[in-house]
Scaffold this motif. Structure first.
Motif, PDB file in Angstrom:
ATOM      1  N   ASP A   1       0.809  -1.223   0.000  1.00 53.05           N
ATOM      2  CA  ASP A   1       0.000   0.000   0.000  1.00 53.05           C
ATOM      3  C   ASP A   1       0.841   1.272   0.000  1.00 53.05           C
ATOM      4  O   ASP A   1       0.318   2.376  -0.067  1.00 53.05           O
ATOM      5  CB  ASP A   1      -0.976   0.011   1.178  1.00 53.05           C
ATOM      6  N   GLY A   2       2.167   1.134   0.078  1.00 49.81           N
ATOM      7  CA  GLY A   2       3.067   2.285   0.021  1.00 49.81           C
ATOM      8  C   GLY A   2       3.158   3.088   1.302  1.00 49.81           C
ATOM      9  O   GLY A   2       3.808   4.120   1.347  1.00 49.81           O
ATOM     10  N   ARG A   3       2.562   2.618   2.364  1.00 52.03           N
ATOM     11  CA  ARG A   3       2.536   3.385   3.618  1.00 52.03           C
ATOM     12  C   ARG A   3       3.757   3.174   4.504  1.00 52.03           C
ATOM     13  O   ARG A   3       4.032   4.015   5.361  1.00 52.03           O
ATOM     14  CB  ARG A   3       1.287   3.042   4.412  1.00 52.03           C
ATOM     15  N   THR A   4       4.440   2.056   4.332  1.00 47.74           N
ATOM     16  CA  THR A   4       5.557   1.723   5.208  1.00 47.74           C
ATOM     17  C   THR A   4       6.770   1.324   4.386  1.00 47.74           C
ATOM     18  O   THR A   4       6.667   0.547   3.440  1.00 47.74           O
ATOM     19  CB  THR A   4       5.182   0.565   6.157  1.00 47.74           C
ATOM     20  N   LEU A   5       7.915   1.865   4.765  1.00 48.16           N
ATOM     21  CA  LEU A   5       9.179   1.559   4.107  1.00 48.16           C
ATOM     22  C   LEU A   5      10.089   0.873   5.109  1.00 48.16           C
ATOM     23  O   LEU A   5      10.204   1.311   6.261  1.00 48.16           O
ATOM     24  CB  LEU A   5       9.821   2.856   3.619  1.00 48.16           C
ATOM     25  N   TYR A   6      10.727  -0.215   4.689  1.00 49.02           N
ATOM     26  CA  TYR A   6      11.682  -0.930   5.525  1.00 49.02           C
ATOM     27  C   TYR A   6      13.071  -0.676   4.955  1.00 49.02           C
ATOM     28  O   TYR A   6      13.308  -0.911   3.767  1.00 49.02           O
ATOM     29  CB  TYR A   6      11.380  -2.429   5.523  1.00 49.02           C
ATOM     30  N   VAL A   7      13.986  -0.211   5.805  1.00 47.35           N
ATOM     31  CA  VAL A   7      15.326   0.150   5.349  1.00 47.35           C
ATOM     32  C   VAL A   7      16.353  -0.663   6.124  1.00 47.35           C
ATOM     33  O   VAL A   7      16.432  -0.572   7.359  1.00 47.35           O
ATOM     34  CB  VAL A   7      15.596   1.660   5.543  1.00 47.35           C
ATOM     35  N   ALA A   8      17.154  -1.464   5.402  1.00 39.63           N
ATOM     36  CA  ALA A   8      18.225  -2.226   6.029  1.00 39.63           C
ATOM     37  C   ALA A   8      19.385  -1.288   6.325  1.00 39.63           C
ATOM     38  O   ALA A   8      19.859  -0.583   5.443  1.00 39.63           O
ATOM     39  CB  ALA A   8      18.674  -3.351   5.099  1.00 39.63           C
ATOM     40  N   THR A   9      19.814  -1.269   7.577  1.00 41.54           N
ATOM     41  CA  THR A   9      20.918  -0.419   8.002  1.00 41.54           C
ATOM     42  C   THR A   9      22.046  -1.334   8.461  1.00 41.54           C
ATOM     43  O   THR A   9      22.157  -1.668   9.648  1.00 41.54           O
ATOM     44  CB  THR A   9      20.463   0.529   9.146  1.00 41.54           C
ATOM     45  N   ALA A  10      22.868  -1.767   7.507  1.00 41.15           N
ATOM     46  CA  ALA A  10      23.896  -2.767   7.784  1.00 41.15           C
ATOM     47  C   ALA A  10      24.893  -2.312   8.839  1.00 41.15           C
ATOM     48  O   ALA A  10      25.309  -3.083   9.687  1.00 41.15           O
ATOM     49  CB  ALA A  10      24.623  -3.133   6.494  1.00 41.15           C
TER      50      ALA A  10
ATOM     51  N   ASP B   1      23.237  -2.884  12.085  1.00 41.54           N
ATOM     52  CA  ASP B   1      22.605  -4.192  12.266  1.00 41.54           C
ATOM     53  C   ASP B   1      21.135  -4.056  12.669  1.00 41.54           C
ATOM     54  O   ASP B   1      20.652  -4.711  13.583  1.00 41.54           O
ATOM     55  CB  ASP B   1      23.360  -5.035  13.293  1.00 41.54           C
ATOM     56  N   ARG B   2      20.427  -3.181  11.953  1.00 48.90           N
ATOM     57  CA  ARG B   2      19.025  -2.909  12.252  1.00 48.90           C
ATOM     58  C   ARG B   2      18.237  -2.755  10.958  1.00 48.90           C
ATOM     59  O   ARG B   2      18.801  -2.486   9.915  1.00 48.90           O
ATOM     60  CB  ARG B   2      18.887  -1.623  13.062  1.00 48.90           C
ATOM     61  N   VAL B   3      16.927  -2.908  11.073  1.00 52.97           N
ATOM     62  CA  VAL B   3      16.011  -2.563   9.997  1.00 52.97           C
ATOM     63  C   VAL B   3      15.128  -1.440  10.533  1.00 52.97           C
ATOM     64  O   VAL B   3      14.492  -1.578  11.582  1.00 52.97           O
ATOM     65  CB  VAL B   3      15.154  -3.763   9.554  1.00 52.97           C
ATOM     66  N   SER B   4      15.134  -0.317   9.834  1.00 55.54           N
ATOM     67  CA  SER B   4      14.317   0.827  10.227  1.00 55.54           C
ATOM     68  C   SER B   4      12.965   0.736   9.537  1.00 55.54           C
ATOM     69  O   SER B   4      12.884   0.389   8.359  1.00 55.54           O
ATOM     70  CB  SER B   4      15.001   2.137   9.824  1.00 55.54           C
ATOM     71  N   VAL B   5      11.905   1.057  10.272  1.00 54.66           N
ATOM     72  CA  VAL B   5      10.544   1.047   9.746  1.00 54.66           C
ATOM     73  C   VAL B   5      10.085   2.503   9.705  1.00 54.66           C
ATOM     74  O   VAL B   5      10.063   3.181  10.730  1.00 54.66           O
ATOM     75  CB  VAL B   5       9.606   0.199  10.633  1.00 54.66           C
ATOM     76  N   ILE B   6       9.732   2.984   8.504  1.00 52.29           N
ATOM     77  CA  ILE B   6       9.440   4.398   8.303  1.00 52.29           C
ATOM     78  C   ILE B   6       8.053   4.572   7.687  1.00 52.29           C
ATOM     79  O   ILE B   6       7.721   3.900   6.709  1.00 52.29           O
ATOM     80  CB  ILE B   6      10.503   5.034   7.384  1.00 52.29           C
ATOM     81  N   ARG B   7       7.258   5.487   8.242  1.00 57.31           N
ATOM     82  CA  ARG B   7       5.978   5.870   7.642  1.00 57.31           C
ATOM     83  C   ARG B   7       6.280   6.786   6.467  1.00 57.31           C
ATOM     84  O   ARG B   7       6.938   7.808   6.625  1.00 57.31           O
ATOM     85  CB  ARG B   7       5.109   6.634   8.644  1.00 57.31           C
ATOM     86  N   THR B   8       5.801   6.438   5.296  1.00 58.75           N
ATOM     87  CA  THR B   8       6.126   7.231   4.106  1.00 58.75           C
ATOM     88  C   THR B   8       5.362   8.542   4.038  1.00 58.75           C
ATOM     89  O   THR B   8       5.848   9.500   3.433  1.00 58.75           O
ATOM     90  CB  THR B   8       5.871   6.428   2.817  1.00 58.75           C
ATOM     91  N   ASP B   9       4.185   8.633   4.658  1.00 61.25           N
ATOM     92  CA  ASP B   9       3.420   9.880   4.586  1.00 61.25           C
ATOM     93  C   ASP B   9       4.023  10.998   5.426  1.00 61.25           C
ATOM     94  O   ASP B   9       3.884  12.170   5.112  1.00 61.25           O
ATOM     95  CB  ASP B   9       1.950   9.656   4.945  1.00 61.25           C
ATOM     96  N   THR B  10       4.746  10.621   6.496  1.00 64.33           N
ATOM     97  CA  THR B  10       5.343  11.631   7.367  1.00 64.33           C
ATOM     98  C   THR B  10       6.869  11.581   7.401  1.00 64.33           C
ATOM     99  O   THR B  10       7.502  12.500   7.895  1.00 64.33           O
ATOM    100  CB  THR B  10       4.845  11.457   8.817  1.00 64.33           C
ATOM    101  N   GLY B  11       7.437  10.469   6.923  1.00 61.68           N
ATOM    102  CA  GLY B  11       8.880  10.291   7.003  1.00 61.68           C
ATOM    103  C   GLY B  11       9.344   9.959   8.410  1.00 61.68           C
ATOM    104  O   GLY B  11      10.528  10.026   8.728  1.00 61.68           O
ATOM    105  N   THR B  12       8.415   9.567   9.268  1.00 63.95           N
ATOM    106  CA  THR B  12       8.701   9.285  10.667  1.00 63.95           C
ATOM    107  C   THR B  12       9.224   7.869  10.860  1.00 63.95           C
ATOM    108  O   THR B  12       8.646   6.908  10.350  1.00 63.95           O
ATOM    109  CB  THR B  12       7.418   9.459  11.516  1.00 63.95           C
TER     110      THR B  12
END
Length: 55
Positions: A4-13, A16-27
């Motif tokens: 749905d494009g609402r959540t972005l998962y970003v691998a931060t090697a 050693d984490r995966v960041s979960v970001i709301r795409t509508d706010t960038g939070t």
């Protein structure tokens, strides 16, 4: 990214984490420890989905 494009998962090697970001706010909503250096997904040329390695 979720379908749905609402959540972005970003691998931060480096962290050693995966960041979960709301795409509508960038939070940043979560930072999930995964250990061992997460690997970003690679788009598959055969589908619109992603996989964990280049194809």
């Amino acid at each position: 990214m979720t379908p749905d494009g609402r959540t972005l998962y970003v691998a931060t090697a480096g962290a050693d984490r995966v960041s979960v970001i709301r795409t509508d706010t960038g939070t940043l909503t979560h930072s999930v420890p995964v250990g061992g250096g997460p690997t970003p997904p690679w788009p598959s040329p055969r589908t619109a989905d992603t996989s964990t390695s280049p194809t």
